[in-house]
Design an enzyme around this catalytic site. Structure first.
Site, PDB file in Angstrom:
ATOM      1  N   ASN A 137       3.262   7.889   0.182  1.00 13.45           N
ATOM      2  CA  ASN A 137       1.986   7.809  -0.545  1.00 13.45           C
ATOM      3  C   ASN A 137       1.467   9.210  -0.854  1.00 13.45           C
ATOM      4  O   ASN A 137       1.070   9.512  -1.970  1.00 13.45           O
ATOM      5  CB  ASN A 137       0.943   7.053   0.280  1.00 13.45           C
ATOM      6  CG  ASN A 137       1.436   5.703   0.716  1.00 13.45           C
ATOM      7  OD1 ASN A 137       2.296   5.130   0.050  1.00 13.45           O
ATOM      8  ND2 ASN A 137       0.943   5.199   1.821  1.00 13.45           N
ATOM      9  N   ASP A 138       1.469  10.036   0.174  1.00 18.41           N
ATOM     10  CA  ASP A 138       1.003  11.405  -0.041  1.00 18.41           C
ATOM     11  C   ASP A 138       2.079  12.266  -0.689  1.00 18.41           C
ATOM     12  O   ASP A 138       1.760  13.149  -1.492  1.00 18.41           O
ATOM     13  CB  ASP A 138       0.558  12.028   1.286  1.00 18.41           C
ATOM     14  CG  ASP A 138      -0.854  11.594   1.641  1.00 18.41           C
ATOM     15  OD1 ASP A 138      -1.714  11.607   0.742  1.00 18.41           O
ATOM     16  OD2 ASP A 138      -1.089  11.221   2.800  1.00 18.41           O
ATOM     17  N   GLU A 195       5.138  14.425   4.285  1.00 17.40           N
ATOM     18  CA  GLU A 195       4.334  13.870   3.190  1.00 17.40           C
ATOM     19  C   GLU A 195       3.756  14.972   2.311  1.00 17.40           C
ATOM     20  O   GLU A 195       2.980  14.715   1.403  1.00 17.40           O
ATOM     21  CB  GLU A 195       3.243  12.934   3.720  1.00 17.40           C
ATOM     22  CG  GLU A 195       2.458  13.460   4.890  1.00 17.40           C
ATOM     23  CD  GLU A 195       1.503  12.436   5.489  1.00 17.40           C
ATOM     24  OE1 GLU A 195       1.270  11.377   4.903  1.00 17.40           O
ATOM     25  OE2 GLU A 195       0.968  12.725   6.574  1.00 17.40           O
ATOM     26  N   HIS A 213      -6.170   4.083   0.536  1.00 14.60           N
ATOM     27  CA  HIS A 213      -6.210   3.387   1.832  1.00 14.60           C
ATOM     28  C   HIS A 213      -6.914   2.042   1.724  1.00 14.60           C
ATOM     29  O   HIS A 213      -6.645   1.133   2.507  1.00 14.60           O
ATOM     30  CB  HIS A 213      -6.819   4.291   2.904  1.00 14.60           C
ATOM     31  CG  HIS A 213      -5.855   5.347   3.324  1.00 14.60           C
ATOM     32  ND1 HIS A 213      -5.834   6.594   2.754  1.00 14.60           N
ATOM     33  CD2 HIS A 213      -4.803   5.307   4.180  1.00 14.60           C
ATOM     34  CE1 HIS A 213      -4.837   7.292   3.262  1.00 14.60           C
ATOM     35  NE2 HIS A 213      -4.199   6.536   4.130  1.00 14.60           N
ATOM     36  N   ARG A 224      -3.983   9.783  -5.457  1.00 15.79           N
ATOM     37  CA  ARG A 224      -3.521   8.412  -5.202  1.00 15.79           C
ATOM     38  C   ARG A 224      -4.647   7.385  -5.286  1.00 15.79           C
ATOM     39  O   ARG A 224      -4.390   6.183  -5.370  1.00 15.79           O
ATOM     40  CB  ARG A 224      -2.818   8.336  -3.839  1.00 15.79           C
ATOM     41  CG  ARG A 224      -3.711   8.716  -2.695  1.00 15.79           C
ATOM     42  CD  ARG A 224      -2.954   8.919  -1.401  1.00 15.79           C
ATOM     43  NE  ARG A 224      -2.894   7.721  -0.602  1.00 15.79           N
ATOM     44  CZ  ARG A 224      -2.488   7.690   0.661  1.00 15.79           C
ATOM     45  NH1 ARG A 224      -2.059   8.799   1.248  1.00 15.79           N
ATOM     46  NH2 ARG A 224      -2.457   6.577   1.330  1.00 15.79           N
ATOM     47  N   CYS A 256       7.502   5.395   5.862  1.00 17.16           N
ATOM     48  CA  CYS A 256       6.400   4.532   6.288  1.00 17.16           C
ATOM     49  C   CYS A 256       5.305   4.435   5.226  1.00 17.16           C
ATOM     50  O   CYS A 256       4.259   3.844   5.459  1.00 17.16           O
ATOM     51  CB  CYS A 256       5.820   4.982   7.623  1.00 17.16           C
ATOM     52  SG  CYS A 256       5.105   6.627   7.564  1.00 17.16           S
TER      53      CYS A 256
HETATM   54  C1  PEP Z   1       1.694   8.172   3.474  1.00 15.19           C
HETATM   55  O1  PEP Z   1       1.068   9.138   3.039  1.00 15.19           O
HETATM   56  O2  PEP Z   1       2.656   7.643   2.872  1.00 15.19           O
HETATM   57  C2  PEP Z   1       1.335   7.570   4.771  1.00 15.19           C
HETATM   58  C3  PEP Z   1       2.094   6.677   5.352  1.00 15.19           C
HETATM   59  O3  PEP Z   1       0.133   7.924   5.296  1.00 15.19           O
HETATM   60  P1  PEP Z   1      -1.255   7.399   4.701  1.00 15.19           P
HETATM   61  O4  PEP Z   1      -0.954   6.364   3.657  1.00 15.19           O
HETATM   62  O5  PEP Z   1      -2.059   6.858   5.809  1.00 15.19           O
HETATM   63  O6  PEP Z   1      -1.832   8.642   4.118  1.00 15.19           O
HETATM   64 MG    MG Z   2      -0.347  10.143   4.343  1.00 16.19          MG
END
Ligand code: PEP
Ligand code: MG
Length: 578
Positions: free
Chosen positions: A458-459, A435, A193, A469, A506
């Site tokens: 991402n997750d 995710e 993040h 990550r 996303c």
């Molecule tokens: C993700 O996991 O891809 C996501 C959009 O949520 P975050 O990156 O806030 O965990």
């Molecule tokens: Mg996420």
């Protein structure tokens, strides 16, 4: 002589400026000797910091709202208790006097000794209380004025580049309004993040540099190349000239993209693609409007809860959501309910207690474990729904039963508002994040309960490949085009498209230009990314022939050989207009 360091590029172009070193961990505490005469003043400074910290904690305890998790009050009471203990109030005084050292150093030594004692305790609960001791110590440090993340004020000769060992997502949010040109860190993963916030700030940044903070001196000239992941320390004139012209070229290319603002995101064969933007705080909305995005595809609402000691009230949240929804003037705004936990820890959450925080009480699990807090957010969201097109998105859903419980909470929140006589919009769309691999595999079962799904790559990558990550030690294994990831992505998109349920991506993959054609080829028509990336992705969409891309991607999905996938991806992206 110039020294080059290599790390993970986060983008944002090139910055040339002076370094400002940020001290954040207790390992970076200053140590200096004092004269005998200076001791009374130092002791008074320490005592004052203790008093200020106690007052701060008492104020916070008194302000805890009724709907706050029980954990929050217990956590603050424990901290008040710890601060009354002579081990923190008296022992450091003794060290100041005995060693004639500064208060920060004395406190650090005492904290280290306490941590050692806690570590020796066998009982897990008690052992983990060392994190509470450290948090109290951190508060005292801040009040001693020698600790914490602070930016220099006043005149600064040249552009300011932050150099830190690590920065938390909460620090990054605080920096959103600060005037600095770039940042670099020793640690971190490309979809942590901290990196995501770096991208959303659209500043040159490089992470995972390992020992930049050790090698770079305060006010030293450095170059940050956020595109190549290179940092040059004390560059010589030739290197400087070269980077200045690269910087110009990057800026010119960026400026050229602006002419696409009002052009549609339409493929060469006439398919319209929706390009939405991700935001973390309400003020980001200006960038979304500037980029002329089709909506907000992900508002990470948990950032309203970070970097502060108190909870945002229902009303404060309502104002934040209303601001964003109103600013988008009827365009959709997808607000994700708080996705706290793992690397996004609110101060009241018990740090470090979970051995495996990314698999612990995060996302929707935390929301469901704290129904009063969750409902305050759902009520704030529903209240804001009358100001535009608001959508609600649940994070980290792993199965149908969590989804049912979340929806039940939403119904209770709506009933409460109805009883309070507060107007809400009808038919507010509700969606689930995909995710967790389990969610991707059973995504079809969600469709009778939700209006849309959004894939958090991402997750999804982290959990599919068992790669943290945020940990650069394993970042070479974090592979968005691993065949298993591609299969889960393609399955989710295909299943949703077949059922006629809108699906978006996303996660960072949506804004990664190397992935645009791949996702288009899988049938994705809704992307959400940080605002600075919208026009660059649009440019690729406009240069892509969808049907041709689909054929190439179908072939890619049939192979499980990573080398072949890498070759095919290069081929996919190299072909002009395909
Ligand atoms: C993700 O996991 O891809 C996501 C959009 O949520 P975050 O990156 O806030 O965990
Ligand atoms: Mg996420």
């Amino acid at each position: 002589m110039s020294i080059a360091l290599h790390g993970v590029p986060i983008g944002g172009g090139i910055a040339i400026g002076r370094a400002h070193l940020i001290s954040q961990s207790m390992d970076e505490v200053v140590h200096y000797q004092l004269d005998e005469e200076a001791l009374p003043e130092e002791l008074a400074r320490f005592d004052e910091a203790i008093v200020t910290t106690r007052e701060e904690l008492e104020r916070l305890t008194a302000s805890v709202p009724d709907n706050a998790p029980a954990e929050m009050k217990a956590f603050l009471s424990l901290h008040v208790m710890l601060l009354s203990d002579p081990m923190l109030t008296e022992e450091p005084r003794g060290i100041i006097e005995a060693q004639r050292c500064n208060a920060e150093w004395a406190l650090k030594q005492q904290a280290d000794a306490l941590v050692e004692q806690f570590d020796a305790i066998e009982e897990t609960y008690l052992r983990e209380r060392k994190h509470d001791v450290l948090q109290v110590v951190e508060r005292v440090f801040k009040n001693l004025n020698g600790q914490g993340v602070e930016l220099p004020d006043g005149d600064w000769d040249g552009e300011l580049i932050l150099v830190a060992h690590d920065l938390s997502p909460a620090d990054m949010v605080l920096f959103k309004d600060s005037a600095f040109s770039a940042f670099i860190t020793d640690v971190g993963g490309s979809t942590s993040h901290t990196a995501i916030l770096g991208r959303s700030l659209d500043l040159p940044s490089v992470i995972a540099l390992h020992n930049a903070r050790e090698l770079i001196h305060e006010e030293e000239w450095i170059i940050v190349d956020g595109e190549q992941g290179v940092v040059m320390i004390d560059p010589d004139p030739l290197v400087l000239d070269d980077y200045r012209s690269r910087q110009e070229r990057w800026r010119a290319a960026r400026a050229d993209l602006a002419c696409l603002r009002l052009s549609p995101a339409e493929t060469l064969d006439g398919e319209f693609i929706e390009l939405h933007a991700n935001i973390e705080v309400p003020s980001d909305i200006e960038d979304v409007v500037d980029a002329s995005a089709d909506g907000v595809g992900l508002f990470r609402s948990e950032f309203l809860f970070l970097g502060r000691d108190t909870l945002p009230s229902e009303d404060e949240q309502f104002q934040a959501y209303r601001k964003v929804v109103s600013a988008m003037q009827g365009k959709p705004v997808t607000i994700r309910t708080m996705d706290l936990g793992a690397d996004k820890n609110a101060r009241w959450m018990s740090h470090g207690v979970a051995d495996n925080p990314a698999l612990g009480l995060t996302g929707i699990r935390l929301c469901l474990a704290e129904p009063l807090l969750f409902r305050a957010q759902l009520k704030a969201l529903m209240r804001a729904s009358v100001y535009g097109k608001l959508r609600i998105l649940f994070p980290m859903v792993s199965g149908l039963s969590e989804l049912k419980q979340a929806l039940a909470q939403l119904e209770i929140a709506k009933d409460e508002l109805w009883e309070e006589g507060i107007a809400i919009a009808e038919n507010v769309e509700v969606g689930a994040m995909v995710e967790v691999p389990a969610a991707a595999l059973v995504v079809g079962s969600f469709f009778k309960l939700v209006d849309f799904v959004s894939i958090g790559t991402n997750d999804l990558i982290q959990y599919t490949l068992a790669v943290d990550r945020s940990d650069d030690a394993v970042s070479h294994l974090y592979d968005p085009v691993h065949p298993a990831v591609l299969k889960l992505l393609s399955h989710t998109i295909k299943t949703a498209n077949k059922a006629g349920v809108p699906v978006s991506v996303c996660g960072e993959m949506a804004g990664d230009l190397r992935m645009t054609r791949l996702l288009l080829g899988m049938g994705l028509t809704r992307f959400s990314m940080h605002p600075a990336q919208v026009l660059a992705v649009k440019q690729i969409v406009r240069g892509t022939h969808l049907e041709t891309v689909k054929e190439l991607v179908a072939r890619m999905l049939r192979t499980e050989d990573p080398d072949k996938i890498a070759d095919m991806l290069t081929q996919l992206n190299a072909a002009p207009g395909v």
